[in-house]
Design an enzyme around this catalytic site. Structure first.
Site, PDB file in Angstrom:
ATOM      1  N   LEU A  99     -12.942  -3.871  -6.066  1.00 63.17           N
ATOM      2  CA  LEU A  99     -12.449  -4.662  -4.581  1.00 63.17           C
ATOM      3  C   LEU A  99     -11.124  -4.961  -4.428  1.00 63.17           C
ATOM      4  CD1 LEU A  99     -14.376  -6.308  -2.692  1.00 63.17           C
ATOM      5  CD2 LEU A  99     -13.326  -8.460  -3.815  1.00 63.17           C
ATOM      6  N   HIS A 100     -10.905  -4.563  -3.197  1.00 62.97           N
ATOM      7  CA  HIS A 100      -9.429  -4.699  -2.841  1.00 62.97           C
ATOM      8  C   HIS A 100      -9.398  -5.262  -1.252  1.00 62.97           C
ATOM      9  CE1 HIS A 100     -10.288  -0.503  -2.024  1.00 62.97           C
ATOM     10  NE2 HIS A 100      -9.787  -0.572  -0.984  1.00 62.97           N
ATOM     11  N   VAL A 101      -8.548  -5.866  -0.753  1.00 66.40           N
ATOM     12  CA  VAL A 101      -8.361  -6.330   0.560  1.00 66.40           C
ATOM     13  C   VAL A 101      -7.075  -5.701   1.279  1.00 66.40           C
ATOM     14  CG1 VAL A 101      -8.231  -8.329   2.070  1.00 66.40           C
ATOM     15  CG2 VAL A 101      -9.663  -8.352  -0.065  1.00 66.40           C
TER      16      VAL A 101
ATOM     17  N   ASP B  26       0.886  -1.127   0.039  1.00 63.73           N
ATOM     18  CA  ASP B  26      -0.122  -0.084  -0.167  1.00 63.73           C
ATOM     19  C   ASP B  26       0.815   1.274  -0.044  1.00 63.73           C
ATOM     20  OD1 ASP B  26      -2.921   0.406   0.857  1.00 63.73           O
ATOM     21  OD2 ASP B  26      -1.471   2.242   1.484  1.00 63.73           O
TER      22      ASP B  26
ATOM     23  N   TYR C  45     -12.219   3.752  -2.921  1.00 59.06           N
ATOM     24  CA  TYR C  45     -11.953   3.485  -4.288  1.00 59.06           C
ATOM     25  C   TYR C  45     -12.776   2.137  -4.408  1.00 59.06           C
ATOM     26  CZ  TYR C  45      -8.124   6.436  -3.645  1.00 59.06           C
ATOM     27  OH  TYR C  45      -7.476   7.533  -3.267  1.00 59.06           O
ATOM     28  N   TYR C  46     -14.012   2.365  -5.476  1.00 59.01           N
ATOM     29  CA  TYR C  46     -14.736   1.109  -5.593  1.00 59.01           C
ATOM     30  C   TYR C  46     -14.313   0.251  -6.698  1.00 59.01           C
ATOM     31  CZ  TYR C  46     -17.660   3.756  -2.432  1.00 59.01           C
ATOM     32  OH  TYR C  46     -18.385   4.190  -1.208  1.00 59.01           O
TER      33      TYR C  46
HETATM   34  P1  M7G Z   1      -9.843   2.307   0.596  1.00 62.05           P
HETATM   35  O1  M7G Z   1     -10.454   1.323   1.547  1.00 62.05           O
HETATM   36  O2  M7G Z   1     -10.453   2.319  -0.667  1.00 62.05           O
HETATM   37  O3  M7G Z   1      -9.756   3.876   1.157  1.00 62.05           O
HETATM   38  O4  M7G Z   1      -8.261   1.556   0.395  1.00 62.05           O
HETATM   39  P2  M7G Z   1      -8.785   4.389   2.054  1.00 62.05           P
HETATM   40  O5  M7G Z   1      -7.548   5.126   1.203  1.00 62.05           O
HETATM   41  O6  M7G Z   1      -9.784   5.690   2.477  1.00 62.05           O
HETATM   42  O7  M7G Z   1      -8.242   3.636   3.277  1.00 62.05           O
HETATM   43  C1  M7G Z   1      -7.530   1.935  -0.636  1.00 62.05           C
HETATM   44  C2  M7G Z   1      -5.994   1.753  -0.153  1.00 62.05           C
HETATM   45  O8  M7G Z   1      -5.231   1.983  -1.268  1.00 62.05           O
HETATM   46  C3  M7G Z   1      -5.689   2.477   0.730  1.00 62.05           C
HETATM   47  O9  M7G Z   1      -4.857   1.893   1.663  1.00 62.05           O
HETATM   48  C4  M7G Z   1      -4.675   3.433   0.176  1.00 62.05           C
HETATM   49  O10 M7G Z   1      -3.570   4.060   0.968  1.00 62.05           O
HETATM   50  C5  M7G Z   1      -4.155   2.580  -1.120  1.00 62.05           C
HETATM   51  N1  M7G Z   1      -3.759   3.246  -2.336  1.00 62.05           N
HETATM   52  C6  M7G Z   1      -4.465   4.468  -2.691  1.00 62.05           C
HETATM   53  N2  M7G Z   1      -3.832   4.943  -3.705  1.00 62.05           N
HETATM   54  C7  M7G Z   1      -4.233   6.005  -4.850  1.00 62.05           C
HETATM   55  C8  M7G Z   1      -2.785   3.963  -4.170  1.00 62.05           C
HETATM   56  C9  M7G Z   1      -1.731   3.849  -5.117  1.00 62.05           C
HETATM   57  O11 M7G Z   1      -1.857   4.801  -6.139  1.00 62.05           O
HETATM   58  N3  M7G Z   1      -0.827   2.884  -5.032  1.00 62.05           N
HETATM   59  C10 M7G Z   1      -0.863   1.952  -4.001  1.00 62.05           C
HETATM   60  N4  M7G Z   1       0.234   1.290  -3.840  1.00 62.05           N
HETATM   61  N5  M7G Z   1      -1.839   2.068  -3.011  1.00 62.05           N
HETATM   62  C11 M7G Z   1      -2.903   3.084  -3.032  1.00 62.05           C
END
Ligand code: M7G
Length: 361
Positions: free
Chosen positions: A300-302, A229, A297-298
């Site tokens: 799906l990710h874990v 992340d 971000y919509y």
């Molecule tokens: P989320 O649950 O959609 O939202 O998680 P949150 O950001 O409010 O927690 C998205 C996850 O992707 C987060 O842990 C972000 O830190 C990570 N993330 C976001 N972006 C834009 C990037 C990126 O460009 N690269 C990587 N490796 N991680 C990202």
């Protein structure tokens, strides 16, 4: 857990090579595929990457935390020639009133954790300045060499208003979203105005962060990419933070999950844990594996974080343990379509207003 059932699902995960469904998002991704791709390569200077801070003009401090040693800044950034941060250039005035060409930016600065392997050098080579002494007690300013005193910076540029609001400290409210609310309030809102997931497509299509990939299962149905992340600087495992991004498109969030996704979820859980054990030596019982609802971000990710690390967003009002999600779907295939889900929204969130307008708050 029913082990026979679980084995079946894992077998399905291995064998399930079904044709990939065409997804609406694909066209969108292709349209934008040439915009905003910026591979992060260790050792490339900020100048080479197109970002310099000498002309940075701070507008507001969005949030800061003395305990977490972080500060979130909104400002305008001056652009270098040939900068690849997208197309929207604007003029701005910076303090003295002179006008520059620049873009909206959010910078996140964070002091990094101590590292055991550099501790000896830190103590041996830093300058020590006494602050006060009293009996057996004394405090000092320890001034380390620059390479031992790094600050992690994350830049979002160009930043949208939504990014700026995401990091602004605000009052939060608890929402109870039933399935009807999801269909009539949340879903239309997500479809109209959620964050772009271009960065996710760049990872899946190997246009960005390719060197950072820890593991990939390329199966279109059950496969995923596991990578650090961007909150994690990978310097120490105490604050380990990886994300698994599924290859399948069109699964927006927890709400879309049904028992059909069990092979995918079990695969992410099993392989994700195995790879982290292999690569970082952290066993499954030292990992917190979860999904956010609502996510930012919509697609799906874990999230995989070190259990001892109090990661942002791992609280009960947002994090859903993957193992619980799997069991809920094994018990009731439509669990996440029918249940009321609780989460928080920030005061200025347009979704909060929509819940208010619908009389649900
Ligand atoms: P989320 O649950 O959609 O939202 O998680 P949150 O950001 O409010 O927690 C998205 C996850 O992707 C987060 O842990 C972000 O830190 C990570 N993330 C976001 N972006 C834009 C990037 C990126 O460009 N690269 C990587 N490796 N991680 C990202």
């Amino acid at each position: 857990m029913d082990t026979k059932k679980e084995t079946n699902y894992l077998e399905m995960a291995e064998m399930g090579k079904r044709d990939r469904e065409e997804d609406n998002n694909r066209n969108e991704a292709e349209k934008r595929s040439k915009v905003g791709v910026d591979d992060q390569v260790e050792g490339v200077t900020a100048e080479q990457s197109g970002l310099t801070l000498d002309g940075f003009c701070t507008q507001t401090v969005l949030r800061e935390s003395a305990r977490e040693k972080t500060i979130f800044i909104h400002g305008k950034v001056r652009l270098n020639k040939g900068l690849r941060f997208g197309a929207h250039r604007i003029n701005y005035s910076c303090m003295g009133g002179s006008t520059h060409e620049g873009q909206e930016a959010v910078l996140i600065l964070e002091k990094t954790p101590f590292r055991e392997e550099t501790l000896g050098e830190l103590l041996k080579t830093s300058d020590l300045k006494l602050q006060m002494r009293n009996d057996i007690y004394s405090t000092y300013h320890l001034l380390p060499h620059a390479h031992l005193n790094e600050i992690k910076m994350t830049a979002i540029c160009p930043a949208t208003e939504k990014h700026i609001n995401k990091y602004l400290r605000q009052e939060i409210f608890l929402i109870q979203e039933n399935s009807k609310d999801y269909k009539s309030i949340t879903l239309p809102y997500i479809q109209a105005g959620s964050f772009s997931v271009q960065w996710v497509y760049n990872i899946l299509e190997k246009k960005a962060e390719t060197e950072r990939i820890v593991f990939e299962d390329s199966d279109p149905e059950t496969g995923f990419i596991l990578l650090p992340d961007f909150k994690w600087d990978q310097k120490q495992v105490d604050d380990l933070y990886l994300i698994a991004i599924c290859h399948q498109r069109g699964i927006k969030s927890l709400r879309d999950l049904t028992a059909d996704h069990l092979p995918l979820l079990l695969n992410i859980q099993q392989r994700g844990q195995d790879e982290i054990q292999k690569r970082y030596g952290i066993p499954a019982n030292q990992l917190r594996v979860y999904l956010h609802y609502q996510p930012s971000y919509y697609h799906l990710h874990v999230h995989f974080t070190a259990l001892g690390y109090d990661a942002p967003g791992c609280g009960v009002e947002r994090a859903h343990l993957l193992s619980d999600v799997i069991q809920n779907l094994q018990t009731d295939a439509q669990y996440y379509q029918s249940r009321t889900l609780t989460f928080t929204l920030r005061a200025d969130d347009a979704l909060l207003q929509k819940f208010r307008d619908a009389g649900r708050l």
